[in-house]
Write an enzyme that holds these catalytic residues in place. Sequence first.
Site, PDB file in Angstrom:
ATOM      1  N   LYS A 104       2.810   6.689   5.553  1.00 36.03           N
ATOM      2  CA  LYS A 104       1.954   5.971   4.969  1.00 36.03           C
ATOM      3  C   LYS A 104       2.525   4.262   5.291  1.00 36.03           C
ATOM      4  O   LYS A 104       3.653   4.265   5.502  1.00 36.03           O
ATOM      5  CB  LYS A 104       1.973   5.717   3.261  1.00 36.03           C
ATOM      6  N   SER A 131       0.952  -1.104   0.095  1.00 31.05           N
ATOM      7  CA  SER A 131       0.122  -0.072   0.089  1.00 31.05           C
ATOM      8  C   SER A 131       0.765   1.338  -0.091  1.00 31.05           C
ATOM      9  O   SER A 131       0.174   2.270  -0.195  1.00 31.05           O
ATOM     10  CB  SER A 131      -1.105   0.200   1.078  1.00 31.05           C
ATOM     11  N   LYS A 140       0.142   3.631  -2.614  1.00 31.07           N
ATOM     12  CA  LYS A 140      -1.012   4.513  -2.789  1.00 31.07           C
ATOM     13  C   LYS A 140      -0.260   5.918  -2.480  1.00 31.07           C
ATOM     14  O   LYS A 140      -0.809   7.121  -2.523  1.00 31.07           O
ATOM     15  CB  LYS A 140      -2.144   4.416  -1.429  1.00 31.07           C
ATOM     16  N   SER A 169      -6.386   4.003   3.520  1.00 31.43           N
ATOM     17  CA  SER A 169      -5.531   2.837   2.628  1.00 31.43           C
ATOM     18  C   SER A 169      -6.804   2.116   1.677  1.00 31.43           C
ATOM     19  O   SER A 169      -6.614   1.106   1.340  1.00 31.43           O
ATOM     20  CB  SER A 169      -4.741   2.042   3.275  1.00 31.43           C
TER      21      SER A 169
END
Length: 429
Positions: free
Chosen positions: A262, A96, A99, A159
Amino acid sequence: MSVKHTLKISLVALALSSVCSLSTAFADDAIPDPFAAVKAQNGTAPATSQAQGVAPAPIVVPEPPQFEAQSWVLMDYYSGRVICEQNAHEKIWPASLTKMMTAYVIGMELKAGRLHMDDDVTITEDAWAKKYTDSSKMFIEVGRTIKVGDLVRGIIIQSGNDACVAMAIHLAGTQEGFVSVMNNYAAQLGLKDTHFSNVHGLFDEMNYSSAYDMALLGRAIIRDLPDEYPIYSQKEFTFNGIKQYNRNRLLWDNSMKVDGIKTGHLSQVGYNLVTSAVNDNMRLVAAVIGAKSEKLRANYNKALLTYGFRYFQLYTPVQANKPLLKRDVRMGQQNQVDLVIAKDLNLLIPRGRQNDIKLSYRLKRSTFVAPLKKGDELGVIDVKLDDKVISSVPLVSAQTIEEGGFFGRMWDKICLFFSSSDEEVSEQK
């Protein structure tokens, strides 16, 4: 099972080995306190040392921390220089963390004014939450109209894979079109180890990166998207009646000023985390890839950030637009030009080493010729620590100097004929 570490340290960090060495011949009461300078900075040093005129003890900079993880990087935000790293350019699957680039592309569209937080997005079947039953999502439904601002928060905080697809289709028409833009931005940002194949980070052999590139991308988000970056520090977001929490545990750690960035997780990789934190005038970016758990990835990031803030400092030996040199100018309306740097020279160095910094300059010519424009590059300042160049910054013209009159130019041509135009080198401490 132990991991074999092949530690590589940047030019700045290589300087640490010569900071100082402790002798074993000291009597017990004469051993320098290697943490004295750190304690003094934190206000915990004994009050008697300065009163007695004792010189502060040098800081002994230890080896960087090591972890049970695939790779990691600690980076100075302002310069982009690496303080310490492990397998920084090794191929990894970002999960992720992908992202971050999805949100970066969206953020650049917002910044350009081609997209707005209150724009409506209609959810297509490709973005349906039910397509992502075993992965993170923000629970959006087909046919519903949702604001861009909600989808952006769903990507960054929750997310949401579904939110990523919804925004990709809204902006590019297809996921593939959006991914091509992601890869274009990756090239522009210098992410040489990176290729994206999707917008959410679900496992794909062709969706890969490195710890170094993820730190660079985090740095770009902070630098280029000041309006969107505060979203990365938000701890929770509620949508469709469902409250979800940011998985970055360090946002709840009151001992540090972590404000992003993140998380990511894949069973094939482990737990990933990119963080950033500030302390006084410093900002650091850390990236850890392939930790064994959520707790460990947070602990490892905290250890990297703590190491950087404790043993390094931001030092500015030269300020922007302050005249550093004057050099002769021929054929111009003025006969001298000031040489300056366009931005403050900010260096991340081991604490207490500012007196060991040496500056030297290299000029393109010993005498310059008009016309010159303000900002023209006329030379370079090199910064050295322990005889290693740790930074090079352009020297530029502080003024615009137009060509002079006919007779002045003729005289200067004669002078130039008899003068040398060899490169000039001078050094100052």
